[in-house]
Write a protein that holds these residues in place. Sequence first.
Motif: not given
Lengths: 448, 342
Positions: A91-96, A98-100, A171, B297, B301, B305
Motif C-alpha cells: 500500500g505504501n508503494v503501489i496504491a497509486l 489501484l486508486f487510478m 510512486p 503512507t 505516495m 494520491l
Amino acid sequence: MGIEDSAFLSRILTLLTLSFHIIYATIGVGVPLMIMIAQWVGIKKKDDHYILLARRWARGFVITVAVGVVTGTAIGLQLSLLWPNFMQLAGNVIALPLFMEVFAFFFEAIFLGIYLYTWDRFEDQRKHLLLLIPVALGAAMSSVFITIVNSFMNAPQGFEVLNGELVNISPLLAMFSPAVPTKVAHVMATAFMTSAFLLASIAALRMLRGSDHVYHKKALFLTMKLGLVFSVATALIGDFSGKYLAEYQPEKLAAAEWHFETEEEARLILFGVLDGEDVKYAIEIPYALSILAHGTPDSEVIGLEEFPEDEIPPLWIHYLFDTMVTIGMWLAFLSFVYVVAAWRNWSFARTKLFRWLLLLSGPLALVAIEAGWWFTEVGRQPWILRGYMKTSEAATTSGQVDLMIILFAGLYFILGVGTIVVLTRMYRRNPVEKELAAREADKGGDRQ
Amino acid sequence: MTLEIIGISVLWLFLFLYVIVASIDFGAGFFNAYSAFTNKQHILTGIIQRYLSPVWEVTNVFFVFFFVGIIGFFPQTAFYYGTTLLVPASIALVLLAIRGSYYAFATYGAKINHRGYIYMYGLSGLLLPAALSPVLAMSEGGFIKLDDGSPYLDYWTLFTSPLMWSIVVLSLTAVLYISAVFLTWYANKAGDEKATDLMRKYALVWAGPAIITATGIIFELRGHNPEHYARILDLWWVFAISFLLFVGTVYLVWKRRNYGLAFILLVGQFFTAFFAYGASHYPHLLYPYLTIYDSFTNEAMAIALIVAFIAGLGLLLPSLYLLFRLFLFDKDYVKGKSDYHA
C-alpha cells in the motif's frame, strides 16, 4: 490452523475468485471495443445490421458487466482480507495505480449507464457512438492500471529497503516497472482477441442451429477478422514477454520450459511429461528457446540450477504454458484460414465441421486466458513480491478462510449458472429474425 | 491542513456519498418488496427501476473507492481491519454480489417478476447495512484485540454490545428514511401522485426512529468510549444544526411542500452529523491502536494520491453531471414517457 494452512487456503480462495473474475473481466475489457467497432462500421456502411449487432451485444454485455463488477469488488476487498501484510507493505508503494483503476472504473460505469439508456434518444447514431468511447477507454484503462499493480508484484521497484523498512519511495517508478510494457500489452491484446472469438462463437452457433440470415454471416466475418488481427498481435507480444522473462524473471521461463542447466543453443520443449528430471514424450525444437529468450540461436539461457531450491516455481507450470501457446497458435491459424476462405469464397468454410471449430474458438480462448494467468501467477511462487516478500508471510492469520472458500464457491456457482441462464433466455426469446421483423414493422408504421 | 487530514477528509466524503446513494438503493429494494407484499407493487416498481437502472453501478463504485482509498492513504488499516474483518466483510461481499447481479439479471435480462426474488432482494437491502455498520462500532475500540501481535475480532463482546446493536438499528432506520425522502421527491417529479403519497407516508414513519437511535448512540458512547463522548459534546452545536435540518425536512414532507428542498435538507442533516461524528473520532482510525498519523503512507505516495484524486475529480464531476442531467433531471425520462434501454 497454522500460518502455513491459512496461507495455502488464502491462495486457493484468491485463485478461485480471480479465475472466476477474469472470465468477466476479459469480456468487460474486450467487448466494448467490439461494440464500438460494430457501431462504427454500421454508421460508415449505412448498414442497420451492424447497428443491431452492437445493440444486441450491448444487451448481453450488461449481464456480464454486472457479474464482473461484483466479483471485481470481491477481489478488491479480498486483497486486504486475505493478504493484509502484503497490502500493508505494498500500500505504501503501489496504491497509486489501484486508486487510478477505481477512477477508470468510475468513468466507465457512468458512461455505460448513459449508453445503455439512451438508445434512440439521440437522432444521430454518431452521437451515440461517442458515448462508447469513454466506456471502451475506461474499461481498457482499468485493465492497464490493475495490470500495472500485478507487474509490480513480479518486478518490484521504486523503493529501497533500510533495516526492514521501505524508504525513498517513488510512486511513479513503482508504476512503471520493467514488466509493465509486455504485461499490459499482452493482457489487452488477449482480452480483445478472446472477446472477438467469443462473439464469433455466438454467430457460429446460430449458423449451426440452422439460421442462415446474412446478419450472422456479417457478425462472423467481422469478429473473425478482428480475432485474426488480435491473435497475431498476441503472438508478437508473447514473444516479447519471453524475452522479458529471460532478462528479469529467468526462473519462471526456466520452470516453464523445464530448462535445468544454463546453456547456449537451448532447445524449446513442447508438450511432454516430467519424470524426475527426465523429460519424456516431448517435441524438442533446437535453438528455439534461445531465440525466444534473446533473439539469437546461440545465446545463453539461464537454467533452474542457478536458483536455490526454495525459490523455484512448481514445474507443472510447463503444462499451462503449453496450453496457452498452443491455443493461441491454433486460433491465429483458424481465423487466418477462415478469413482467406471467406474472401475467396471457398465452400469448406461453410461446412458443419468448420463451423464447429469456429464455435469452439471462444471457449478455447477463455481456457487460454485462464492457463496464461495461472502460469504467470504460479510462476512467481514462492514470492508474492518477487525478491522481497514470500506468499506465506503475507497471508492473513485468520482461521476462517476455509469457511469463506465454501461461501464464495457457492456464490460463484450461482453467478455462473445465473449468467448462462439469463443470457440464453434473453437471446432465445428474442432472436435476431424476430427483432429485425419488429423493426421493419416499426418503420412501416412511421411512413404511414 | 496536513496531508493526513486531507486524506481522511477525502475518504470520509466518499464514504458519506456512498451512505447516501447506497441508502437510496437499499431502501428502494425494501420498499419495492414491502409494496409487493401489500399488493401495491404496481405503484412503486416503475419509479424505482427508472431511477436505479442507470446508476446502480455508479453506487457500487463509491464503496470500492472508499476501501481502495483507505488502503492507499492508510496502509496499516489493511493489517488491523483486513485481518479481523474476514468473515463480516465476506458476508457483506456475498450480499452485495447477489444484490447487484440479481438486479441486472432481473431488470436488464430475464425480467423475472417472481415474488420470492423480490422479497430476497428487499431483505438483502436490510442485511447489507446491518453487515457493514458493525465496522463503525469496532473503530470505537474494545472489540479488536491482539493475540501475540496479530489482531483478532472478539465476536462475543461485539454481539453482546448494546453499542453495536444501536449502530445496526441506526443504519437500518437511516437507510429507510433517506430512501423514502428521496423517492418521495423522485415520484413527485414524475408526477406520480400515488407513489408520492405512499413514499411520503414511509418517510414520515421512519423519521422518528432514525432520529431517536441517532441520539441514543451518543449516549451509548458515554459508557463505551468516554474520550470520544467528550469530543462529541465539544461539537454539540454541529449536531444541533443537524437536528434543525431534520426538523426542516420533516416539516416540508408533512406539509407536502417542496420535496426537492426537503431532500437537500436531509442531505445537509446527514452531512453535518456524519462529519461531526468523524471529526470527534479524530485522530483515531481504530481506537486505541491506529491514529491517522501513525498509519499514514509516505509523503511521496500521499502527494501522488492527492494529485490523482484531483485529476480524477476533474474527469468525474462533469460526467456525473451529465448522468444526472440525462436521468435524474430529464422530465421525459423520469416520467417514463420513453424507454431508451438498449
